[in-house]
Write an enzyme that holds these catalytic residues in place. Structure first.
Site, PDB file in Angstrom:
ATOM      1  N   LYS A 206       0.830  -1.194   0.000  1.00 25.67           N
ATOM      2  CA  LYS A 206       0.000   0.000   0.000  1.00 25.67           C
ATOM      3  C   LYS A 206       0.872   1.255   0.000  1.00 25.67           C
ATOM      4  CE  LYS A 206      -3.627  -2.072   2.923  1.00 25.67           C
ATOM      5  NZ  LYS A 206      -4.793  -1.979   2.032  1.00 25.67           N
ATOM      6  N   ARG A 280      -9.708 -12.192   2.635  1.00 20.31           N
ATOM      7  CA  ARG A 280     -10.503 -13.353   2.202  1.00 20.31           C
ATOM      8  C   ARG A 280      -9.734 -14.660   2.383  1.00 20.31           C
ATOM      9  NH1 ARG A 280     -10.893 -10.638  -3.601  1.00 20.31           N
ATOM     10  NH2 ARG A 280     -10.779  -8.882  -2.156  1.00 20.31           N
TER      11      ARG A 280
END
Length: 430
Positions: A206, A280
């Site tokens: 990020k 996930r």
């Protein structure tokens, strides 16, 4: 004379010199003026305004306050630096026991979600959650924490892969709340929370501005734990299991990489196309563990996708499920608890929206944000890991659980939104 500012609620309009504000003052303290529209939101904004003026402690007084208006005020008044300071009023319209239960859960959620990654790391998050639930019902709670390479032995591949790059080992918390007195009692519901205590994005790193608040990426774990606590304090008497999937997503010589293929316990193979789509991967393990309990109701919660934020904004949580009746019910439960939630699309074919030439599926698409329908595609990935064709399962993408910056309604940090939805769903459905 009390050092606390007295705050009263009134249906009267403010005096003319205050114009049309929802907060005014007189010799006795502050007055919050009710309006016909967005009543609770305006009460919360008035509280935030008071806190912004440097008021440290307030005492609510008068018969006009009710349980929900007092809670709205509390939510607006508190901040990461001041998590108390509101004395509730005991009157005919208010339930002080309910307010106490809400506050107990909210304090825990804010403590762990706002806490720094130096203090809230995978094992400490699991321990704090277990100790918190155990403190509410010590005779009914047992738990185990599976840590580090023991995850591989138990075949919890996703949690281990995401967390192996950190010196702080990944863990899975399995907590059993069983008030029935029967060790063979069926599990009525299972909760699964994403517990990424810090998310750098891994090798799909990020930018700094996107990483600054990533201590909150365990918001799902904080929310389902607080929701279970609220349900316990409201009197739930069925067996519930809680699974927290905890890891730090960092970069190192041992971190998982793009192109890796994970083989999950149910045989599903997953190609890693984006190490920043890690939530996930850990939830998949938790959902399989929840399915193994045989629980007819499974709720997972996660700060999973930026796509959900783009779709519903920060005021709503997004709901997904193949069980459409359950999704509609959870939407209603959220509304009953004054938490906004909105269903987004999920169909069986969403499982195939992240194709891979090397595995059954990829964990994302090689496009920014996972491409079109990113939140639904993430939910579709998760649906591969629940049983019963997804019946009895609902996924909550927590777009509303954290504020990056202070605003007119919320301080910066955790909002607790989603906590009451989880508790209400447990109480209504088990």
């Amino acid at each position: 004379m009390s050092e606390k500012m007295i705050v009263r609620l009134t249906e009267q309009a403010p005096a003319a010199h205050w114009c049309s504000v929802n907060l005014s003052f007189d010799n006795d303290g502050a007055l919050v003026h009710l309006s016909e529209n967005e009543t609770l939101k305006n009460v919360q904004k008035a509280a935030r305004s008071l806190a912004g003026q440097g008021i440290k402690e307030v005492e609510l007084k008068g018969e006009a306050w009710c349980t929900e208006s007092q809670w709205a005020f509390y939510q607006g008044f508190v901040s990461p630096k001041a998590q108390d300071g509101v004395a509730f009023v005991d009157n005919a319209q208010s339930d002080l026991k309910e307010l106490s239960s809400l506050k107990i859960s909210a304090l825990f959620a804010r403590k762990v979600i706002n806490g720094s990654a130096e203090d809230i790391y995978p094992e400490s998050l699991a321990e704090k959650a277990a100790e918190f639930i155990q403190s509410l019902a010590p005779e009914y709670v047992s738990y185990q924490i599976i840590k580090g390479d023991a995850l591989l032995e138990a075949q919890w591949i996703g949690i281990h892969a995401v967390g192996r790059g950190s010196d702080r080992k990944p863990v899975l918390l399995e907590l059993d709340y069983n008030p029935t007195g029967d060790e063979n009692a069926p599990v009525a519901a299972a909760l699964v929370g994403k517990g990424i205590t810090f998310d750098s994005g891994g090798y799909s790193i990020k930018a700094s501005e996107g990483m600054a608040t990533m201590k909150c990426d365990m918001g799902g774990a904080g929310t389902v734990t607080a929701g279970l606590a609220l349900a316990i304090n409201r009197g739930i008497d069925k067996r519930i299991k809680l699974f927290l999937c905890c890891a730090e997503n960092l970069i190192s010589g041992n971190a998982y990489k793009l192109g890796d293929i994970l083989t999950y316990k149910n045989g599903t193979t997953v190609e890693i196309l984006n190490t920043d789509a890690e939530g996930r991967l850990v939830l998949a393990d938790g959902l399989m563990a929840a399915t193994e309990t045989g629980a007819p109701l499974i709720i997972d919660a996660a700060t999973l996708t930026g796509a959900a934020l783009m779709a519903v904004g920060q005021e709503y949580n997004a709901l997904f499920g193949l069980d459409k009746t359950l999704v509609r019910e959870v939407e209603d439960f959220a509304s009953d608890e004054f938490e906004a939630a909105w269903p987004l699309p999920l169909e069986k074919w969403h499982q195939d929206k992240c194709p891979s030439p090397y595995a059954d599926t990829a964990n994302s698409r090689s496009q920014k944000g996972g491409g079109f329908g990113g939140a639904s595609n993430a939910a579709g990935f998760l649906s591969r890991f629940v049983g019963n064709e997804g019946q009895g399962w609902v996924h909550i993408d927590l777009a509303a659980c954290f504020e990056n910056n202070a605003g007119p309604q919320w301080a910066a940090g955790a909002t607790t939104l989603g906590m009451r939805t989880v508790a209400r769903t447990l109480l209504e459905k088990v």
